[in-house]
Design a protein around this motif. Structure first.
Motif, PDB file in Angstrom:
ATOM      1  N   THR A  72       0.824  -1.228   0.000  1.00 53.00           N
ATOM      2  CA  THR A  72       0.000   0.000   0.000  1.00 53.00           C
ATOM      3  C   THR A  72       0.849   1.265   0.000  1.00 53.00           C
ATOM      4  O   THR A  72       0.305   2.378  -0.051  1.00 53.00           O
ATOM      5  N   GLN A  73       2.182   1.100   0.076  1.00 49.75           N
ATOM      6  CA  GLN A  73       3.123   2.225   0.050  1.00 49.75           C
ATOM      7  C   GLN A  73       2.792   3.266   1.122  1.00 49.75           C
ATOM      8  O   GLN A  73       2.795   4.469   0.865  1.00 49.75           O
ATOM      9  N   SER A  74       2.515   2.787   2.309  1.00 51.25           N
ATOM     10  CA  SER A  74       2.253   3.681   3.439  1.00 51.25           C
ATOM     11  C   SER A  74       3.266   3.388   4.537  1.00 51.25           C
ATOM     12  O   SER A  74       3.548   2.221   4.826  1.00 51.25           O
ATOM     13  N   PRO A  75       3.832   4.424   5.154  1.00 50.29           N
ATOM     14  CA  PRO A  75       4.871   4.201   6.165  1.00 50.29           C
ATOM     15  C   PRO A  75       4.286   3.671   7.473  1.00 50.29           C
ATOM     16  O   PRO A  75       3.148   3.990   7.825  1.00 50.29           O
ATOM     17  N   PRO A  76       5.046   2.867   8.188  1.00 51.00           N
ATOM     18  CA  PRO A  76       4.581   2.394   9.499  1.00 51.00           C
ATOM     19  C   PRO A  76       4.452   3.553  10.472  1.00 51.00           C
ATOM     20  O   PRO A  76       5.190   4.542  10.395  1.00 51.00           O
ATOM     21  N   SER A  77       3.515   3.463  11.376  1.00 45.54           N
ATOM     22  CA  SER A  77       3.314   4.515  12.374  1.00 45.54           C
ATOM     23  C   SER A  77       4.065   4.166  13.651  1.00 45.54           C
ATOM     24  O   SER A  77       4.437   3.009  13.888  1.00 45.54           O
ATOM     25  N   ALA A  78       4.252   5.178  14.501  1.00 43.33           N
ATOM     26  CA  ALA A  78       4.934   4.965  15.773  1.00 43.33           C
ATOM     27  C   ALA A  78       4.160   3.992  16.655  1.00 43.33           C
ATOM     28  O   ALA A  78       4.739   3.120  17.301  1.00 43.33           O
ATOM     29  N   SER A  79       2.828   4.115  16.671  1.00 44.27           N
ATOM     30  CA  SER A  79       2.005   3.250  17.514  1.00 44.27           C
ATOM     31  C   SER A  79       2.119   1.787  17.091  1.00 44.27           C
ATOM     32  O   SER A  79       2.259   0.887  17.932  1.00 44.27           O
ATOM     33  N   ALA A  80       2.071   1.538  15.788  1.00 40.75           N
ATOM     34  CA  ALA A  80       2.155   0.167  15.293  1.00 40.75           C
ATOM     35  C   ALA A  80       3.527  -0.435  15.586  1.00 40.75           C
ATOM     36  O   ALA A  80       3.626  -1.611  15.988  1.00 40.75           O
ATOM     37  N   LEU A  81       4.574   0.333  15.389  1.00 40.21           N
ATOM     38  CA  LEU A  81       5.922  -0.171  15.668  1.00 40.21           C
ATOM     39  C   LEU A  81       6.100  -0.472  17.150  1.00 40.21           C
ATOM     40  O   LEU A  81       6.749  -1.457  17.526  1.00 40.21           O
ATOM     41  N   LEU A  82       5.523   0.371  18.007  1.00 42.24           N
ATOM     42  CA  LEU A  82       5.598   0.121  19.442  1.00 42.24           C
ATOM     43  C   LEU A  82       4.860  -1.162  19.813  1.00 42.24           C
ATOM     44  O   LEU A  82       5.339  -1.962  20.620  1.00 42.24           O
ATOM     45  N   LEU A  83       3.686  -1.356  19.219  1.00 42.19           N
ATOM     46  CA  LEU A  83       2.908  -2.555  19.505  1.00 42.19           C
ATOM     47  C   LEU A  83       3.650  -3.802  19.037  1.00 42.19           C
ATOM     48  O   LEU A  83       3.676  -4.827  19.740  1.00 42.19           O
ATOM     49  N   LEU A  84       4.282  -3.730  17.879  1.00 37.80           N
ATOM     50  CA  LEU A  84       5.053  -4.868  17.384  1.00 37.80           C
ATOM     51  C   LEU A  84       6.285  -5.118  18.257  1.00 37.80           C
ATOM     52  O   LEU A  84       6.674  -6.273  18.485  1.00 37.80           O
ATOM     53  N   PHE A  85       6.894  -4.055  18.742  1.00 30.25           N
ATOM     54  CA  PHE A  85       8.021  -4.210  19.672  1.00 30.25           C
ATOM     55  C   PHE A  85       7.585  -4.971  20.918  1.00 30.25           C
ATOM     56  O   PHE A  85       8.265  -5.907  21.372  1.00 30.25           O
ATOM     57  N   LEU A  86       6.440  -4.585  21.471  1.00 33.33           N
ATOM     58  CA  LEU A  86       5.916  -5.258  22.660  1.00 33.33           C
ATOM     59  C   LEU A  86       5.579  -6.718  22.352  1.00 33.33           C
ATOM     60  O   LEU A  86       5.895  -7.623  23.137  1.00 33.33           O
ATOM     61  N   PHE A  87       4.967  -6.949  21.221  1.00 27.07           N
ATOM     62  CA  PHE A  87       4.565  -8.278  20.783  1.00 27.07           C
ATOM     63  C   PHE A  87       5.772  -9.199  20.616  1.00 27.07           C
ATOM     64  O   PHE A  87       5.814 -10.313  21.173  1.00 27.07           O
ATOM     65  N   VAL A  88       6.770  -8.735  19.894  1.00 29.92           N
ATOM     66  CA  VAL A  88       7.971  -9.537  19.643  1.00 29.92           C
ATOM     67  C   VAL A  88       8.820  -9.663  20.908  1.00 29.92           C
ATOM     68  O   VAL A  88       9.346 -10.739  21.221  1.00 29.92           O
ATOM     69  N   GLY A  89       8.950  -8.548  21.656  1.00 28.66           N
ATOM     70  CA  GLY A  89       9.771  -8.561  22.863  1.00 28.66           C
ATOM     71  C   GLY A  89       9.279  -9.551  23.894  1.00 28.66           C
ATOM     72  O   GLY A  89      10.052 -10.329  24.468  1.00 28.66           O
ATOM     73  N   MET A  90       7.950  -9.558  24.127  1.00 27.57           N
ATOM     74  CA  MET A  90       7.405 -10.510  25.092  1.00 27.57           C
ATOM     75  C   MET A  90       7.471 -11.935  24.537  1.00 27.57           C
ATOM     76  O   MET A  90       7.618 -12.903  25.302  1.00 27.57           O
TER      77      MET A  90
END
Length: 361
Positions: A72-90
């Motif tokens: 879709t050629q849309s950049p990732p948002s800060a909120s989504a990256l934070l959620l993925l960080f939490l998801f992967v980190g845990m």
């Protein structure tokens, strides 16, 4: 909306096909599940079933999300990256726990203190970043808020940053452990999680359509990146459904702590980032009930032992789903009925969410 559909669809496909590959690989490597000796005897037949399937759920979610963003050629948002960080980190904390179980050939992985340290590091870092002014948008909105929230922020309660970080840590730790406790029967936790993540996908889409950035009004939602959070929620939903194909009874693979801790943390992260922290109590009512059953059982046992010298139990066994197994319910019956309860909780939560908007409009 294209990204939401793409993220969910791709994650579903990757999880569905990838889990089959993981079953073959983990079986060849001997990555089998160890079973509690004090649990229901019917579970002993599951010993040796491949575990750590949460790796597939996490991978499918991350690949599905970023592929959707690229298409879709849309950049990732800060909120989504934070959620993925939490998801992967845990998920990494759970992976270490699962790996120790496999290497040591025991049902106990990380010690409780070590696991808590890992959860604390991931949760606190998430909280600090989510409240950081550096991640605020052009309106000054950070991913997380310093207010308590139900369906939106309680503006009268502005909390100190340190207190908010502690509350975020508590919520992430509690929710990740709640899903972990629920993950005791084939398909139970991942099926229930899929329903709650699907509900959050709808919540995020609605928040985006009624965003204060798009249509300012008395009932608009002050959420930083609702549509991008919907993409992540949809991707996790798809990954859960794809994994459920193989995890349903009789399970060909378990997701392990890798999956349960990450899913629980992502639920907490979504609640925090969407300003619906207390709404999660309704949407995730099953996880709350399972956790309360353990707390009540332990508290009652310790209290009666101290008063009478003999500890007494309210339930035959906890978590709650094992109690129903012990009184004679078939495992599949317990799972399906608990899924029905989750569906009712999700319907109630979405109903409350929509009713609040209607009442305010």
């Amino acid at each position: 909306m294209r990204a939401v559909l793409l993220g969910g669809g791709l994650a579903l496909l990757i999880s569905l096909l990838g889990t089959r590959v993981a079953i073959r690989m983990f079986t060849n490597w001997g990555y089998g599940q160890e079973i509690r000796d004090d649990g229901p005897t019917t579970h002993h037949t599951k010993r040796g079933t491949p575990t750590m399937g949460g790796v597939v759920v996490i991978s499918a979610t991350v690949v599905g999300y970023f592929t959707a963003k690229i298409i879709t050629q849309s950049p990732p948002s800060a909120s989504a990256l934070l959620l993925l960080f939490l998801f992967v980190g845990m998920g990494l904390v759970g992976f270490v726990d699962d790996f120790i179980k496999i290497v040591k050939q025991r049902s106990l992985g990380l010690r409780s203190k070590a696991k808590m340290v890992g959860q604390t590091i991931v949760g606190v870092v998430f909280g600090i970043l989510a409240l950081s002014p550096a991640l605020a948008d052009d309106r000054g909105k950070t991913p997380a808020s310093r207010h308590l929230s139900f369906i939106r922020d309680f503006d009268s309660f502005l909390l100190p940053t340190v207190v908010v970080i502690i509350l975020i840590w508590l919520m992430i730790t509690a929710t990740s452990n709640a899903v972990n406790l629920t993950d005791g029967l084939d398909g139970l936790a991942v099926g229930a999680s899929a329903m709650v993540f699907a509900a959050y996908t709808l919540v995020n889409i609605w928040q985006n359509n009624q965003s204060c950035r798009i249509s300012p009004s008395g009932t608009c939602y002050e959420v930083r990146d609702p549509l991008d959070l919907a993409v992540v929620a949809a991707a996790i939903t798809g990954a859960c459904f794809g994994f459920l194909w193989w995890n349903a009874s009789p399970a060909a693979i378990f997701m392990g702590d890798t999956g349960s801790l990450s899913l629980g943390a992502a639920l907490a992260g979504l609640a925090i980032l969407t300003r619906t922290e207390l709404l999660l109590v309704i949407l995730g009512g099953l996880f709350v009930a399972v956790t309360l059953s353990v707390m009540v059982q332990v508290s009652w046992f310790k209290t009666t032992r101290r008063l009478t010298g003999t500890g007494k139990r309210i339930f035959r066994m906890t978590p709650l789903h094992h109690h129903f197994e012990m009184i004679g319910w078939e495992q599949v019956t317990v799972v399906i009925r608990f899924w029905i309860i989750t569906g009712l909780c999700v319907a109630a939560g979405l109903g409350v969410f929509y009713a609040e908007w209607v009442a305010g409009s």
